[in-house]
Design a protein around this motif. Sequence first.
Motif, short mmCIF file in Angstrom:
data_model
loop_
_atom_site.label_atom_id
_atom_site.label_comp_id
_atom_site.label_asym_id
_atom_site.label_seq_id
_atom_site.Cartn_x
_atom_site.Cartn_y
_atom_site.Cartn_z
N PRO A 1 0.83 -1.21 0.00
CA PRO A 1 0.00 0.00 0.00
C PRO A 1 0.87 1.26 0.00
O PRO A 1 1.73 1.44 0.87
CB PRO A 1 -0.82 -0.12 1.29
CG PRO A 1 -0.76 -1.57 1.66
CD PRO A 1 0.58 -2.05 1.19
N LEU A 2 0.66 2.12 -0.98
CA LEU A 2 1.38 3.38 -1.07
C LEU A 2 0.59 4.55 -0.53
O LEU A 2 1.15 5.46 0.08
CB LEU A 2 1.78 3.66 -2.53
CG LEU A 2 2.67 2.62 -3.20
CD1 LEU A 2 2.94 3.03 -4.63
CD2 LEU A 2 3.96 2.44 -2.44
N PHE A 3 -0.72 4.52 -0.75
CA PHE A 3 -1.57 5.64 -0.33
C PHE A 3 -2.95 5.08 -0.01
O PHE A 3 -3.55 4.40 -0.85
CB PHE A 3 -1.66 6.69 -1.44
CG PHE A 3 -2.40 7.93 -1.05
CD1 PHE A 3 -1.83 8.89 -0.25
CD2 PHE A 3 -3.70 8.14 -1.49
CE1 PHE A 3 -2.51 10.04 0.10
CE2 PHE A 3 -4.39 9.27 -1.14
CZ PHE A 3 -3.80 10.23 -0.34
N THR A 4 -3.42 5.32 1.19
CA THR A 4 -4.70 4.78 1.65
C THR A 4 -5.52 5.90 2.27
O THR A 4 -5.00 6.68 3.08
CB THR A 4 -4.49 3.66 2.68
OG1 THR A 4 -3.63 2.67 2.12
CG2 THR A 4 -5.81 3.02 3.06
N VAL B 1 -3.23 7.48 5.04
CA VAL B 1 -1.98 6.80 5.34
C VAL B 1 -1.11 6.83 4.09
O VAL B 1 -1.56 6.44 3.00
CB VAL B 1 -2.22 5.35 5.79
CG1 VAL B 1 -0.89 4.66 6.07
CG2 VAL B 1 -3.11 5.32 7.03
N VAL B 2 0.13 7.31 4.25
CA VAL B 2 1.12 7.29 3.18
C VAL B 2 2.11 6.18 3.51
O VAL B 2 2.82 6.25 4.52
CB VAL B 2 1.84 8.65 3.05
CG1 VAL B 2 2.88 8.59 1.95
CG2 VAL B 2 0.83 9.75 2.77
N GLY B 3 2.12 5.15 2.68
CA GLY B 3 2.93 3.98 2.98
C GLY B 3 4.33 4.02 2.41
O GLY B 3 5.10 3.07 2.60
N THR B 4 4.73 5.09 1.72
CA THR B 4 6.08 5.17 1.17
C THR B 4 7.08 5.53 2.26
O THR B 4 6.73 6.02 3.34
CB THR B 4 6.13 6.22 0.05
OG1 THR B 4 5.71 7.48 0.58
CG2 THR B 4 5.20 5.83 -1.08
N ASP B 5 8.35 5.29 1.96
CA ASP B 5 9.40 5.63 2.92
C ASP B 5 9.60 7.13 3.05
O ASP B 5 10.09 7.62 4.07
CB ASP B 5 10.72 4.97 2.51
CG ASP B 5 10.61 3.46 2.52
OD1 ASP B 5 9.77 2.93 3.28
OD2 ASP B 5 11.35 2.81 1.75
N LYS B 6 9.22 7.89 2.04
CA LYS B 6 9.45 9.33 2.05
C LYS B 6 8.30 10.04 1.35
O LYS B 6 7.85 9.61 0.28
CB LYS B 6 10.76 9.67 1.34
CG LYS B 6 11.10 11.15 1.33
CD LYS B 6 12.33 11.44 0.47
CE LYS B 6 13.55 10.74 1.00
NZ LYS B 6 14.76 11.09 0.22
N LEU B 7 7.79 11.11 1.95
CA LEU B 7 6.78 11.98 1.36
C LEU B 7 7.45 13.32 1.07
O LEU B 7 7.91 14.00 1.98
CB LEU B 7 5.58 12.18 2.29
CG LEU B 7 4.52 13.18 1.82
CD1 LEU B 7 3.89 12.73 0.50
CD2 LEU B 7 3.46 13.38 2.89
N ARG B 8 7.50 13.68 -0.19
CA ARG B 8 8.21 14.89 -0.61
C ARG B 8 7.22 15.91 -1.15
O ARG B 8 6.43 15.60 -2.05
CB ARG B 8 9.25 14.55 -1.68
CG ARG B 8 10.11 15.72 -2.11
CD ARG B 8 11.18 15.26 -3.07
NE ARG B 8 12.05 16.35 -3.48
CZ ARG B 8 13.06 16.23 -4.32
NH1 ARG B 8 13.34 15.04 -4.84
NH2 ARG B 8 13.79 17.27 -4.65
N VAL B 9 7.27 17.12 -0.62
CA VAL B 9 6.43 18.24 -1.07
C VAL B 9 7.33 19.25 -1.74
O VAL B 9 8.25 19.80 -1.11
CB VAL B 9 5.68 18.88 0.12
CG1 VAL B 9 4.80 20.03 -0.37
CG2 VAL B 9 4.83 17.85 0.84
N THR B 10 7.12 19.49 -3.03
CA THR B 10 8.01 20.36 -3.82
C THR B 10 7.40 21.72 -4.10
O THR B 10 8.03 22.53 -4.77
CB THR B 10 8.36 19.69 -5.15
OG1 THR B 10 7.16 19.42 -5.88
CG2 THR B 10 9.07 18.36 -4.91
N GLY B 11 6.21 22.01 -3.63
CA GLY B 11 5.59 23.30 -3.90
C GLY B 11 6.31 24.43 -3.19
O GLY B 11 6.89 24.25 -2.11
N PRO B 12 6.32 25.64 -3.77
CA PRO B 12 7.02 26.77 -3.13
C PRO B 12 6.40 27.19 -1.81
O PRO B 12 7.08 27.73 -0.95
CB PRO B 12 6.92 27.89 -4.18
CG PRO B 12 5.71 27.53 -5.01
CD PRO B 12 5.68 26.05 -5.03
#
Length: 309
Positions: free
Chosen positions: A167-170, A177-188
């Motif tokens: 599961p990556l996103f639930t 729930v974010v199931g990835t090892d890293k959540l990256r937000v690139t917005g300014p």
Amino acid sequence: MKGSAVAVCSPGPPGGPQMVREQYTTATEGTHVQRPENPCVYKIGIYGWRKRCLYLFVLLLLIILLVNFALTIWILKVMWFSPTGMGHLRVTKDGLRLEGESEFLFPLYAKEIHSRVDSSLLLQSTQNVTVNARNSEGEVTGRLKVGPKMVEVQSQHFQINSKDGKPLFTVDEKEVVVGTDKLRVTGPEGALFEHSVETPLVRADPFQDLRLESPTRSLSMDAPKGVHIKAHAGKIEALSQMDIVFQSSDGMLVLDAETVCLPKLVQGTQGSAGSSQELYEICVCPDGKLYLSVAGAGTTCHESSHVCL
């Protein structure tokens, strides 16, 4: 010798119709046969305009038959009918197979839709593409709607899995729930959260600043085993319009650094005129307020205690 048949009218009952009977006569060649006087002779068959109308009707039926046959052949050719299907539609043992682009004017009901191995599956519409899942009673239990301005998913539980089934996103009614090892937000502008966020680590990209900000409310960081704030190649700033409170219910506050600078502490009254070394001692008021007092041979905090008032 040859024979001929003629119809002879015989008188019937008085006042009734005359009866017609056939009379056969035989004669040899060269023999003249005398016919009865005043015979009522009727020719057997269809003659005259009736015969022409019959031939015209038969010809018309033949023309209609030929036209229908030609139209049938033309329709079969245009629609590409074959023993295996029609046009790009093929009937196989696994179901129906469509090749090329197909257009559906009404809803399509299917158990499974997939593309060929060497091509992708494209669903396209001028308005929107809607995929519904229904239960045995016909009620919609899940819906995916792709419109010109947004993608809408209606379901009790929404989940995105990786190719390995992880599961990556639930999403459900209670949590995301974010199931990835890293959540990256690139917005300014970063990420905006209206409520609390639970995560083991908040980190900025290399050579980028990390800023936690609450423009109109308070910012609280809680952890059962401690909160660690580290800056390996820079500084840490805590800015507030009001107070910044460091509180430890069972422990102490440790400032471990080569230099601790408090540039804006309130300074008490000056000491004696002979003291010119510019040495100060830090004094603490009963309410915890810090102030500076000029150092002397002994403590001078009591001389500047009016700062606490």
